[in-house]
Design an enzyme around this catalytic site. Structure first.
Site: not given
Length: 348
Positions: A135, A197
């Site tokens: 994700i 991320y």
């Protein structure tokens, strides 16, 4: 000690120059001939067992289709049973001899163990492990009230791959198998609002590079570093402090004027590289230039990011600042594939 350090500092540049001049050319020539050989004689995955995480949508889904067309037996895992069943049915139509579905949450150690045990229990072997599930988290760091809310980004992207790999390695050693690590160009790109991320993908790259040394020739590893590709994120699905949501305004700011690659072409390139035994693959190939920009002139890249992503007198409905170049007429149609124009996300 100071004298030694002074000598080493003085000797380092000429030693580096000599290394580049005399060792690099023959090494590159050897790599070229090896790559030609592996291109002519790639691995035949027909009948082999391939386990793909995050196979319910995006790159993982299309990797399943590409392996299916090559005749591989598949194990598809993600959290959504309905979407997995749809992917498995299409894989059978495309040529896979068998495709089983094992739903699970890779952030849970016991689920990862169960997925591997189900694979071995059904097929008796494992040839490729594709660590694809992931994700993307989007939030400016100093805007976070509770930094722990971003923990799922690291849990899924990094730890999920670690857990799956740990349980798979004994069986991959038996088949001289392969691991596909779906990292990202974000592992070297300082993209604003994506610090967690970026860090998760950098950790993933470093982990699998180290593992490649430890495993040697027993298990081959291909590290994949895609640019921006059709996916749930490029449709606007991101993890934020308030949880998962679909926000295409925020997507437009984060993707901006960077062309988005097609998921079908990306999957074909990845599987082709894996079957050749490539150590690394960046798709689209032109995105490699960002790596050299970061290595050679990081200040330029940082300035460009601040200009494109952070400096603006306007704000989107999400408060994301930046130059919204994709707002110009026709820009999205030219830069974004039609598949990500809609905000519809697979939810089954």
């Amino acid at each position: 000690m100071e004298l030694i350090n002074t000598f080493l500092n003085f000797a380092a540049p000429p030693f580096t120059f000599i290394t580049l001049c005399f060792l690099l050319p023959p090494f590159q020539i050897l790599k070229f001939f090896l790559s030609v050989f592996s291109t002519v004689f790639p691995e035949d995955v027909s009948g082999k067992v391939v386990l793909i995480t995050g196979a319910s949508s995006g790159i993982g889904e299309h990797l399943a289709y590409e392996y299916a067309e090559r005749g591989a037996c598949l194990v598809l895992t993600a959290r959504r049973q309905g979407s997995l069943d749809e992917v498995a049915d299409l894989c059978l139509q495309l040529g896979s001899p068998e495709a089983i579905v094992v739903p699970g949450d890779i952030t849970k150690v016991e689920d990862c163990r169960r997925i591997i045990e189900a694979t071995i229990g059904h097929y008796g072997r494992l040839d490729h492990l594709v660590n694809n599930a992931g994700i993307i988290g989007v939030s400016q760091f100093d805007d976070l009230e509770d930094v722990t809310r971003m923990r799922p980004v690291m849990d899924i992207n990094f730890w999920g791959s670690v857990y799956m790999t740990r349980f798979a390695i004994p069986y991959l050693k038996q088949t001289a198998g392969k691991i596909v690590a779906m990292s990202s160009s974000a592992s070297w790109m300082p993209v604003p609002r994506e610090s967690f991320y970026n860090a998760s993908k950098a950790a993933m790259s470093a982990f699998f590079e180290t593992l490649r040394v430890e495993l040697g020739s027993e298990v081959k590893i291909t590290i994949v570093t895609p640019g921006i590709i059709e996916s749930k994120f490029s449709k606007g699905k991101v993890w934020t402090e308030s949880g998962m949501k679909v926000d295409q305004d925020l997507r437009d700011v984060q993707v901006n004027v960077i062309p988005v690659g097609t998921v079908e072409g990306t999957a074909k390139s990845i599987v082709r590289s894996v079957c050749r035994g490539d150590r690394y693959v960046t798709v689209p190939a032109w995105f490699k230039v960002t790596y050299f920009l970061e290595m050679l002139c990081p200040e330029v890249l940082e300035w460009a990011y601040r200009l494109m992503f952070l400096i603006s007198t306007d704000s989107t409905p999400t408060g994301a600042m930046g130059i919204h170049a994709v707002d110009f007429p026709g820009a999205k149609a030219m830069l974004y594939p039609s598949g990500i124009q809609s905000a519809d996300i697979k939810r089954k």
